[in-house]
Scaffold this active site. Structure first.
Site, PDB file in Angstrom:
ATOM      1  N   GLU A 138       9.577  12.451 -14.071  1.00 32.49           N
ATOM      2  CA  GLU A 138       8.575  13.241 -13.356  1.00 32.49           C
ATOM      3  C   GLU A 138       8.353  14.613 -13.996  1.00 32.49           C
ATOM      4  O   GLU A 138       9.299  15.360 -14.228  1.00 32.49           O
ATOM      5  CB  GLU A 138       8.998  13.406 -11.892  1.00 32.49           C
ATOM      6  CG  GLU A 138       8.120  14.310 -11.071  1.00 32.49           C
ATOM      7  CD  GLU A 138       6.695  13.784 -10.937  1.00 32.49           C
ATOM      8  OE1 GLU A 138       5.764  14.605 -11.035  1.00 32.49           O
ATOM      9  OE2 GLU A 138       6.526  12.564 -10.734  1.00 32.49           O
TER      10      GLU A 138
ATOM     11  N   THR B 164       0.257  11.680 -11.496  1.00 30.71           N
ATOM     12  CA  THR B 164       1.195  10.566 -11.649  1.00 30.71           C
ATOM     13  C   THR B 164       0.494   9.214 -11.516  1.00 30.71           C
ATOM     14  O   THR B 164       0.786   8.277 -12.263  1.00 30.71           O
ATOM     15  CB  THR B 164       2.316  10.665 -10.606  1.00 30.71           C
ATOM     16  OG1 THR B 164       3.111  11.820 -10.888  1.00 30.71           O
ATOM     17  CG2 THR B 164       3.211   9.436 -10.625  1.00 30.71           C
TER      18      THR B 164
ATOM     19  N   HIS C 277       9.902  17.843  -9.703  1.00 32.34           N
ATOM     20  CA  HIS C 277       8.516  17.898  -9.233  1.00 32.34           C
ATOM     21  C   HIS C 277       8.232  19.303  -8.720  1.00 32.34           C
ATOM     22  O   HIS C 277       9.080  19.916  -8.072  1.00 32.34           O
ATOM     23  CB  HIS C 277       8.311  16.868  -8.105  1.00 32.34           C
ATOM     24  CG  HIS C 277       6.870  16.611  -7.752  1.00 32.34           C
ATOM     25  ND1 HIS C 277       6.065  17.565  -7.183  1.00 32.34           N
ATOM     26  CD2 HIS C 277       6.100  15.498  -7.883  1.00 32.34           C
ATOM     27  CE1 HIS C 277       4.869  17.062  -6.973  1.00 32.34           C
ATOM     28  NE2 HIS C 277       4.858  15.807  -7.393  1.00 32.34           N
TER      29      HIS C 277
ATOM     30  N   HIS D 205       3.246  13.597 -16.828  1.00 34.09           N
ATOM     31  CA  HIS D 205       2.244  14.654 -17.020  1.00 34.09           C
ATOM     32  C   HIS D 205       2.955  15.987 -17.196  1.00 34.09           C
ATOM     33  O   HIS D 205       4.184  16.069 -17.130  1.00 34.09           O
ATOM     34  CB  HIS D 205       1.264  14.717 -15.841  1.00 34.09           C
ATOM     35  CG  HIS D 205       1.920  14.860 -14.494  1.00 34.09           C
ATOM     36  ND1 HIS D 205       2.508  16.039 -14.057  1.00 34.09           N
ATOM     37  CD2 HIS D 205       2.100  13.973 -13.484  1.00 34.09           C
ATOM     38  CE1 HIS D 205       2.991  15.871 -12.846  1.00 34.09           C
ATOM     39  NE2 HIS D 205       2.770  14.618 -12.477  1.00 34.09           N
TER      40      HIS D 205
END
Length: 704
Positions: A261, A305, A422, A482
């Site tokens: 993530e 995502t 995150h 990302h």
């Protein structure tokens, strides 16, 4: 002087005067927000003039409503319109701060699928000055409440109101004409939303987005099988033969797809406070049996995502507005990796995540992708201390996922989605093992701490794979979905990376994310080809020896010789080994210098990049918006019916229990005994990792 002041007050006591006052206040705060809250890239004096002009036409048209109404309700109507448009501006200020983009109707429509813990992220980015966007509304209310400005109920002639509306339309026409003079095709080509706001304003952007959303809905309703012809021709003409040396080297192996993530490539080998931030991933990246890519870029849009997942498992781009998984995942026809692997190679397929099943509409989308199992937080032990941010902490999540993985019949395809790294990168003290960075940016400074925690969880998982015996018969793919730090944090990134004047080119280069294929006996090394997430599926399928030439895929095998290395970005930018396009500017990819007078070869490379990027994005959008795969029937593939799948925990457990009779799972091969998963998670009895963050060195950070 007193007489002059009286005339001014008398003018504002009229409805046209009050309207002009409201427009002036709205213009001031909007122009202030454009210049302080957004990065619109108004580089020339002409563009700065348009930036100043563009709020006026739409505001005049909207606020002119006061002239068509009678009495006090006209003032109330203006205040309501002002409040609504101010709230729209406020929402975009917050959204833009972290995502460098503007909100869309598609995004708002699908907001329910990503609402979990969203309030934490919002409250983490609000700044006190953001509320100044409501200042004009408050000023107008106070002026009326204290009768500094009095309500005027005298009627306004209809032709006066009509003339104001016509003036607004004429001003917009002039604005649009000047915008097209500076940027042709502004509303018809695939441009970054920054362009539309810069040239035409935020309100016009909203209208344009609404029109496109309605058009996309009509496209699906009116689509026919012939709409797919141009896509099939392009794919046939641009198909690249895969690398035969790697074809089938992982045939029949289990596949682990490990989702890192918000993990950017610069974290690999990055040191802070004299420590490697990600020592476990660094080791895997450099091992002889790991195939790593150092010019691999994320290509996500607003879907973040979910866009990455769409590309990795379908080789289709996400949409320009919103999330394709959220908007179309429940209804569209897909030919995705899970279904293909099931039907062509007999794989069991499962996805694992420590959050709720509905996030990004995964529960419905995964059924249409053909996932046998969707193992989420509800399947796992949970306590308040086990969760942070968007669900279970990674160490606890992987510890809880391991028993389910051991029950899967082999070969299997298992996607494991981590989440602790995150935004806004929170981590409780007992799990911190490295100090925060000292950039002064609270969004950025916790990033290395959650990245270190993610890395530790990966280290534990890899040890468990060895211990369970799965490592010998599996290929493990790691990918970053990302960016973790958006381009609104250039000053902080300059401090982290040591790049002075971190600019748009540098930000484009820092869209690199990791991609690694790790397998015992794999001929590894670091590959320098330029590619992106759209290319992952063809690469993986070639390694597995799965034929995919009959499917609609926009990527190509990253290992293929002579492959096209233009990496399209969702906003219309692109990156290639020679040219990088950011907005309207072109850079030399190798040295980062702005190209002002391109050579004939550079001009050819620029045109090739623009043409390919525009083509692949538009064709992919056509496939998704029109649901065109419902008309396409590749040989040997049976259309997936989402109704055949259920992710109810009781059914899944019953199905897994029955599957043990096949004697192909790790659990059945170990005579029903689970492999112990060793973790140092303090919540599960491991050691407390709390460190002192006051002794960190502010000069110890470095880039690769």
């Amino acid at each position: 002087m007193k007489q002059f002041g009286g005339r001014i007050r008398s003018f504002f006591n009229s409805r046209p005067g009050f309207m002009i006052l409201a427009i002036a206040l709205f213009w001031i705060k909007t122009f202030w927000a454009y210049n302080t809250k957004f990065n619109l890239g108004a580089d020339t004096s002409f563009q700065r003039m348009l930036l100043a002009l563009n709020p006026i036409p739409s505001t005049l048209l909207l606020f002119g409503i006061i002239l068509y109404m009678k009495g006090r309700k006209s003032y109330v109507a203006l205040l309501v319109v002002d409040a609504i448009t101010s709230a729209w501006l406020f929402a975009n200020v917050l959204y833009y701060r972290e995502f460098s983009d503007f909100m869309t109707f598609a995004l708002m429509k699908t907001g329910g699928s990503v609402s979990n813990n969203l309030s934490k992220a919002i409250f983490g980015i609000i700044q006190p000055s953001d509320f100044l966007v409501f200042a004009d509304v408050i000023i107008l209310i106070l002026l009326l409440a204290f009768r500094v400005v009095r309500v005027n109920i005298d009627p306004i002639k209809k032709r006066v109101a009509l003339l104001v509306s016509v003036l607004a339309i004429l001003l917009f026409g002039a604005n649009l004409s000047m915008a097209y003079h500076d940027r042709s095709g502004l509303l018809t080509r695939t441009f970054d939303s920054n362009y539309i706001v810069k040239y035409l304003g935020l309100n016009v952007y909203a209208v344009n987005d609404g029109v496109k959303t309605a058009q996309n809905s009509a496209v699906k309703a009116n689509a026919t099988s012939s709409d797919l012809n141009s896509t099939l021709r392009w794919i046939k003409n641009n198909r690249v033969a895969p690398n035969v040396q790697y074809t089938g080297v992982a045939k029949g192996k289990n596949v682990f797809v490990i989702h890192l993530e918000s993990f950017q490539q610069f974290l690999i080998d990055y040191k802070y406070d004299g420590q490697e931030v990600t020592p476990n991933l660094n080791k895997i990246y450099h091992e002889n049996d790991t195939l790593s890519f150092d010019n691999f870029f994320n290509q996500v849009g607003q879907g973040k995502t979910s866009d990455a997942e769409m590309m990795l498992e379908n080789s289709l781009f996400g949409l320009a507005e919103g999330s394709a998984m959220s908007m179309d995942g429940s209804s569209n026809t897909f030919q995705a990796a899970p279904a293909i692997l099931q039907q062509q190679a007999g794989y069991t397929t499962a996805a694992f995540h420590g959050d709720v099943p509905s996030y990004w509409n995964r529960e419905n989308t995964y059924k249409n992708w053909g996932y046998d199992y969707w193992i989420t937080k509800g399947y796992m032990k949970d306590k308040k201390s086990y969760e942070i941010g968007y669900g279970l902490k990674d160490k606890i999540f992987l510890h809880e996922a391991a028993p389910y993985i051991e029950q899967l019949p082999q070969p299997f395809y298992a996607k494991v989605i981590t989440l602790t790294n995150h935004y806004p990168y929170p981590l409780d003290k007992k799990n911190i093992s490295i100090p925060k960075t000292k950039t002064g940016d609270k969004t950025v400074d916790g990033y290395v701490q959650t990245a270190r925690y993610l890395d530790q969880s990966i280290g534990e998982f890899m040890k468990w794979l060895d211990k369970s015996g799965l490592a010998k018969n599996s290929i493990v793919m790691f990918y970053g979905d990302h960016y973790g730090i958006s381009d609104n944090h250039k000053k902080a990134m300059a401090k982290l990376t040591g790049i002075k004047g971190f600019n748009d080119y540098d930000n484009a280069m820092y869209q690199r994310v990791p991609l690694m294929f790790h397998m015992q006996g794999l001929k590894g090394g670091i590959n320098h080809t330029y590619g992106g997430e759209i290319d992952v599926l063809p690469t993986l399928f070639n390694l597995l020896g799965v034929k995919d030439s009959q499917y609609v895929q926009f990527g190509s095998d990253l290992l293929a010789p002579n492959r096209n290395q233009i990496v399209a970005q969702r906003n219309g930018d692109f990156i290639s080994p020679t040219i990088t396009k950011v907005g309207s500017k072109y850079y030399n990819t190798q040295n980062g210098k702005l190209i002002t007078n391109p050579t004939p070869q550079q001009k050819a490379d620029e045109n090739a990049g623009v043409n390919r990027t525009t083509t692949v994005l538009s064709l992919s959008d056509r496939v998704i918006n029109g649901d065109l795969l419902r008309f396409y029937h590749p040989e040997g593939f049976k259309k997936v019916d989402g109704a055949d799948y259920s992710y109810k925990m009781s059914k899944a457990k019953k199905k897994l229990k029955a599957a043990q009779k096949k004697k192909t799972s790790v659990l059945s091969q170990h005579d029903g005994k689970y492999t112990e998963f060793d973790t140092d998670a303090p919540e599960l009895g491991g050691p407390d990792q709390t460190i002192s963050t006051s002794s960190s060195s502010s000069s110890s950070s470095s880039s690769k």
